[in-house]
Design a protein around this motif. Structure first.
Motif, PDB file in Angstrom:
ATOM      1  N   ILE A  60       0.802  -1.223   0.000  1.00  0.00           N
ATOM      2  CA  ILE A  60       0.000   0.000   0.000  1.00  0.00           C
ATOM      3  C   ILE A  60       0.832   1.270   0.000  1.00  0.00           C
ATOM      4  O   ILE A  60       0.406   2.282  -0.522  1.00  0.00           O
ATOM      5  CB  ILE A  60      -1.020   0.030   1.157  1.00  0.00           C
ATOM      6  N   GLY A  61       2.017   1.214   0.569  1.00  0.00           N
ATOM      7  CA  GLY A  61       2.892   2.395   0.560  1.00  0.00           C
ATOM      8  C   GLY A  61       3.318   2.752  -0.856  1.00  0.00           C
ATOM      9  O   GLY A  61       3.299   3.920  -1.255  1.00  0.00           O
ATOM     10  N   GLN A  62       3.685   1.757  -1.623  1.00  0.00           N
ATOM     11  CA  GLN A  62       4.064   1.989  -3.016  1.00  0.00           C
ATOM     12  C   GLN A  62       2.858   2.442  -3.835  1.00  0.00           C
ATOM     13  O   GLN A  62       2.983   3.308  -4.704  1.00  0.00           O
ATOM     14  CB  GLN A  62       4.668   0.718  -3.618  1.00  0.00           C
ATOM     15  N   GLU A  63       1.701   1.860  -3.554  1.00  0.00           N
ATOM     16  CA  GLU A  63       0.496   2.231  -4.286  1.00  0.00           C
ATOM     17  C   GLU A  63       0.093   3.672  -3.983  1.00  0.00           C
ATOM     18  O   GLU A  63      -0.315   4.409  -4.884  1.00  0.00           O
ATOM     19  CB  GLU A  63      -0.634   1.257  -3.961  1.00  0.00           C
ATOM     20  N   ALA A  64       0.231   4.097  -2.735  1.00  0.00           N
ATOM     21  CA  ALA A  64      -0.074   5.487  -2.374  1.00  0.00           C
ATOM     22  C   ALA A  64       0.911   6.447  -3.051  1.00  0.00           C
ATOM     23  O   ALA A  64       0.523   7.514  -3.530  1.00  0.00           O
ATOM     24  CB  ALA A  64      -0.036   5.661  -0.860  1.00  0.00           C
ATOM     25  N   THR A  65       2.167   6.057  -3.103  1.00  0.00           N
ATOM     26  CA  THR A  65       3.187   6.874  -3.774  1.00  0.00           C
ATOM     27  C   THR A  65       2.842   7.038  -5.251  1.00  0.00           C
ATOM     28  O   THR A  65       2.909   8.143  -5.804  1.00  0.00           O
ATOM     29  CB  THR A  65       4.585   6.240  -3.609  1.00  0.00           C
ATOM     30  N   GLU A  66       2.438   5.945  -5.888  1.00  0.00           N
ATOM     31  CA  GLU A  66       2.067   6.005  -7.311  1.00  0.00           C
ATOM     32  C   GLU A  66       0.803   6.837  -7.512  1.00  0.00           C
ATOM     33  O   GLU A  66       0.680   7.548  -8.518  1.00  0.00           O
ATOM     34  CB  GLU A  66       1.890   4.599  -7.882  1.00  0.00           C
ATOM     35  N   ALA A  67      -0.135   6.754  -6.577  1.00  0.00           N
ATOM     36  CA  ALA A  67      -1.359   7.559  -6.681  1.00  0.00           C
ATOM     37  C   ALA A  67      -1.018   9.049  -6.644  1.00  0.00           C
ATOM     38  O   ALA A  67      -1.555   9.834  -7.431  1.00  0.00           O
ATOM     39  CB  ALA A  67      -2.329   7.203  -5.554  1.00  0.00           C
TER      40      ALA A  67
END
Length: 152
Positions: free
Chosen positions: A57-64
């Motif tokens: 989720i940390g990587q996904e939030a960064t990409e968002a």
């Protein structure tokens, strides 16, 4: 570039070359770290259990956040400095609050202590719709708790 407390920063698409996405709630603008105001996104290395699977989720939030910032003109208004000396800024892209967009999409938690409840309705919508960290049968801890339990 040191950002004075009262400065309104506006960057258009060509200038975005000087903007780096550090994680879901932090930018680096011309080398200076800018903490985005009013919300807390998962840490870059944070994962959570969603539908029985560990999700980054940390990587996904960064990409968002990266996707959001790429959509248009970035405007930031400095609010304060945090205890680490970082500029804390309320930023928007194309006129939409980044905090509202990140919380509404489920990639961040509202911080009512700082934002005066500004993003709470967006968080309620994300929870009800099952977006981002609220997806599936997610078991995600808030970023502050994750930082506390996983200090380096």
């Amino acid at each position: 570039m040191r950002i004075p407390l009262a400065l309104l920063l506006t960057l258009s698409s060509p200038a975005l070359a000087g903007v780096e996405i550090v994680d879901g709630d932090t930018l680096r603008i011309d080398g200076d770290r800018v903490r985005l105001w009013g919300f807390d996104a998962p840490e870059k290395r944070q994962k959570c259990l969603t539908n029985g699977r560990e999700e980054p989720i940390g990587q996904e939030a960064t990409e968002a956040l990266r996707s959001l910032v790429a959509r248009g003109q970035l405007q930031c208004e400095t609010k304060d400095r945090d205890r680490y000396g970082r500029t804390v800024a309320d930023c928007s892209v194309g006129g939409r609050s980044i905090g509202d967009a990140m919380v509404w999409s489920g990639w961040a938690w509202a911080l009512p202590r700082y934002s005066k409840d500004r993003f709470l309705s967006a968080q309620e919508e994300a929870e009800q719709a099952g977006r981002g960290v609220w997806a599936g049968h997610a078991n995600c801890e808030a970023p502050a708790r994750f930082r506390q339990q996983h200090r380096r």
